[in-house]
Every structure is written in structure tokens, then in C-alpha cells.
Design a protein around this motif. Structure first.
Motif, short mmCIF file in Angstrom:
data_model
loop_
_atom_site.label_atom_id
_atom_site.label_comp_id
_atom_site.label_asym_id
_atom_site.label_seq_id
_atom_site.Cartn_x
_atom_site.Cartn_y
_atom_site.Cartn_z
N LYS A 96 14.29 32.92 -27.47
CA LYS A 96 15.31 32.17 -28.19
C LYS A 96 14.77 31.91 -29.59
O LYS A 96 13.68 31.36 -29.74
CB LYS A 96 15.63 30.85 -27.49
CG LYS A 96 16.82 30.12 -28.12
CD LYS A 96 17.28 28.98 -27.25
CE LYS A 96 18.55 28.34 -27.82
NZ LYS A 96 19.04 27.25 -26.96
N ASP A 97 15.55 32.34 -30.59
CA ASP A 97 15.09 32.26 -31.98
C ASP A 97 13.72 32.91 -32.13
O ASP A 97 12.85 32.40 -32.83
CB ASP A 97 15.05 30.79 -32.44
CG ASP A 97 16.41 30.11 -32.39
OD1 ASP A 97 17.41 30.82 -32.61
OD2 ASP A 97 16.47 28.91 -32.11
N ARG A 153 20.15 29.16 -21.89
CA ARG A 153 20.53 30.55 -22.10
C ARG A 153 19.60 31.14 -23.16
O ARG A 153 19.27 30.46 -24.15
CB ARG A 153 21.99 30.68 -22.53
CG ARG A 153 22.99 30.23 -21.47
CD ARG A 153 24.41 30.21 -22.02
NE ARG A 153 24.92 31.54 -22.27
CZ ARG A 153 25.55 32.30 -21.36
NH1 ARG A 153 25.73 31.82 -20.13
NH2 ARG A 153 26.00 33.49 -21.67
N ALA A 154 19.22 32.37 -22.96
CA ALA A 154 18.31 33.01 -23.91
C ALA A 154 18.48 34.52 -23.78
O ALA A 154 19.46 34.98 -23.18
CB ALA A 154 16.86 32.57 -23.64
N VAL A 156 21.71 38.67 -22.36
CA VAL A 156 21.64 37.24 -22.05
C VAL A 156 21.06 37.02 -20.65
O VAL A 156 21.40 37.72 -19.69
CB VAL A 156 23.04 36.61 -22.12
CG1 VAL A 156 23.01 35.15 -21.65
CG2 VAL A 156 23.58 36.68 -23.55
N TRP A 202 14.22 32.68 -15.23
CA TRP A 202 15.34 33.26 -15.94
C TRP A 202 15.89 34.44 -15.13
O TRP A 202 15.13 35.20 -14.53
CB TRP A 202 14.92 33.78 -17.31
CG TRP A 202 14.48 32.71 -18.27
CD1 TRP A 202 13.19 32.39 -18.59
CD2 TRP A 202 15.32 31.86 -19.05
NE1 TRP A 202 13.17 31.37 -19.52
CE2 TRP A 202 14.47 31.03 -19.83
CE3 TRP A 202 16.70 31.73 -19.18
CZ2 TRP A 202 14.95 30.08 -20.71
CZ3 TRP A 202 17.20 30.76 -20.06
CH2 TRP A 202 16.33 29.96 -20.81
#
Length: 265
Positions: free
Chosen positions: A6-7, A18-19, A27, A40
Motif C-alpha cells: 500500500k503506497d 485492502r492493498a 487487490v 491477505w
């Protein structure tokens, strides 16, 4: 999967998170229930790395012994194929933790892909495996190296899928539950070396603590290799093991000193 992106940062799952998957960039959704460890998962039933088994607490406990940036390392080969290594050290050694039975063709494919690797196998997954090993220990032959043993018939005491591995296999017969009363044969790791010596397999009793410490420390400074007395031969040519790291691991010995006379079967 313990980590997603994420980022452009690796993050662990949190409720409703969510990532992006680090392999396929699609996703993934955080699964933070009470029945399984937090992880995840891809939306739907997609799994972009067909080699990865469902992670258990046993996997997570082993991986947690190593730095976070070594865990779940995305490996890419010359053709662009990608897979996640459970642990990849800064000196290029891959550790793969295998809980469930594995198809021999998949095992060989993973060895060709990772090349410089060790297996750590959950020997407590099937209840019959440790009793077979314990019974077979009575036929082990001592060598002139402390904690090294010749095994005339490894197929009688070890799972068939692992006895001809071209890389070292470390059997963890303790699993997730400490033995009660404590059992020294469960509390140490048993390293099956690749190759054979005059038809006999070679097994080394290895301290868990020293195993982890040695992996963390990395390859020792260059030094003449210890005499092997031709203990291990017939190593598969495509496996390019870091020989200095391997030599150090093969020198590990269990603490307290292993004495099979105190463990007659």
C-alpha cells in the motif's frame, strides 16, 4: 500472505484492509478472523502463486525468527516467472517452510527455481512420521563427527518425498506444540544432507538456536573448508549452494551434547 503493498510500502493485514498483491499487483483483502491467522487473500478464488500453501501458525512462527524484510521475498527468474520465497537472506539463501505433503514434481521445480535453498519440513504434520523416525533411530550409525549419523535405510524412517532431495532438508518434529514431557529428539532439528555415502544417507542433529543464529549471521569469513572425508557426494549440478554458508551449517551441533545412549529405544 503476511505482507501486501500500500503506497509502495509492505503492510500486514488489519480489519477491513485492502492493498495490492506484491506479485500480480491486483487487490487483496485482509482476513482477520478468529479461526485462522491474519492474512491477505485475493478477491475471489484467485491465487497468483500456485506453489504457496495456506499459511499456518507453524509457518508464521518460523518466519518470525528472521527479519521482516527477509520474509515473503518475490523471486524472479530469467524468463520472468515469479514466486514468493518464505525467507530469502541478504546473502541469497532461501528457506522454504513446508507444512503439508508436497508433490515430487513441484518440489523439484521449486528447487530448480530457487537454487540456493534449504527446506524446513513440519515433521509433526502427520502423526505417524515421528514414531517412524524414532523407531528408525535405533539403526543409525555414529560417525567420527559429533552428532552426524549414517542411515542405511532412510526410506524406513523418513517421508519418501524428501529422501532424495538435492538440497538439505531440516525436519522439525516438534511442530507447534512443545512435547510433554520434553523430548530431545523433537526439540532439535534433523538435517538430511544431499547425496549418499556408500549408499547410506547422512543425518545431522542440529540445535534450533544455532540454526537460526547461523542463518542470521550469514556466511562466515573465507576459510579453508573442513575435511569432509567424502561424507557427501552426488550433489545435483544445478544447485548452486553458497558453500561457505553450507559448511557453517554442517558444523552446527546440538546443545546440550547429543548422547544417543541416553535415548535408547
Amino acid at each position: 500472505m503476511q505482507y501486501a503493498l500500500k503506497d509502495r510500502q509492505r503492510i500486514e493485514p488489519s480489519p477491513k484492509g485492502r492493498a495490492l498483491c506484491p506479485i500480480c499487483q491486483t487487490v487483496v483483502i485482509a482476513k482477520c478472523g478468529t479461526r485462522r491467522i491474519h492474512h491477505w487473500a485475493h478477491e475471489g478464488l484467485k491465487n497468483c502463486d500456485f506453489w504457496k500453501e495456506n499459511e499456518t501458525q507453524w509457518h508464521r512462527d518460523w518466519k518470525s525468527k528472521f527479519p521482516a524484510d527477509w520474509r515473503e521475498h518475490v523471486q524472479r527468474d530469467e524468463s520472468g516467472e515469479k514466486h514468493v520465497a518464505d525467507v530469502r537472506t541478504t546473502h541469497g539463501l532461501v528457506l522454504e517452510f513446508q507444512h503439508s505433503p508436497i508433490d515430487p514434481n513441484e518440489r523439484e521445480a521449486r528447487e530448480r527455481f530457487h537454487k540456493n535453498m534449504f527446506w524446513i519440513v513440519d515433521g509433526a504434520h502427520r502423526k505417524r512420521d515421528f514414531p517412524r523416525f524414532q523407531k528408525g533411530f535405533g539403526g543409525f550409525m555414529r560417525t567420527n563427527k559429533q552428532d552426524w549419523f549414517f542411515v542405511p535405510n532412510p526410506e524406513k524412517c523418513l517421508p519418501a518425498a524428501w529422501i532424495n532431495c538435492p538440497v538439505s532438508v531440516f525436519f522439525d518434529f516438534l511442530g507447534m506444540v512443545p512435547s510433554d514431557p520434553p523430548n530431545q529428539m523433537r526439540n532439535i532439528l534433523w538435517q538430511l544432507l544431499p547425496g549418499r555415502n556408500e549408499g547410506k544417507a547422512v543425518i545431522v542433529a542440529v540445535s534450533r538456536t544455532r540454526f537460526v543464529e547461523t542463518i542470521l549471521a550469514g556466511p562466515p569469513a573465507p576459510a579453508p573448508p573442513p575435511p569432509t572425508n567424502q561424507t557427501v557426494s552426488q550433489r545435483m549440478p544445478y544447485v548452486r549452494v553458497d558453500q561457505r554458508a553450507l559448511n557453517e551449517l554442517l558444523r552446527l551441533s546440538s546443545r546440550p551434547r547429543w548422547n544417543p545412549r541416553r535415548h535408547r529405544l
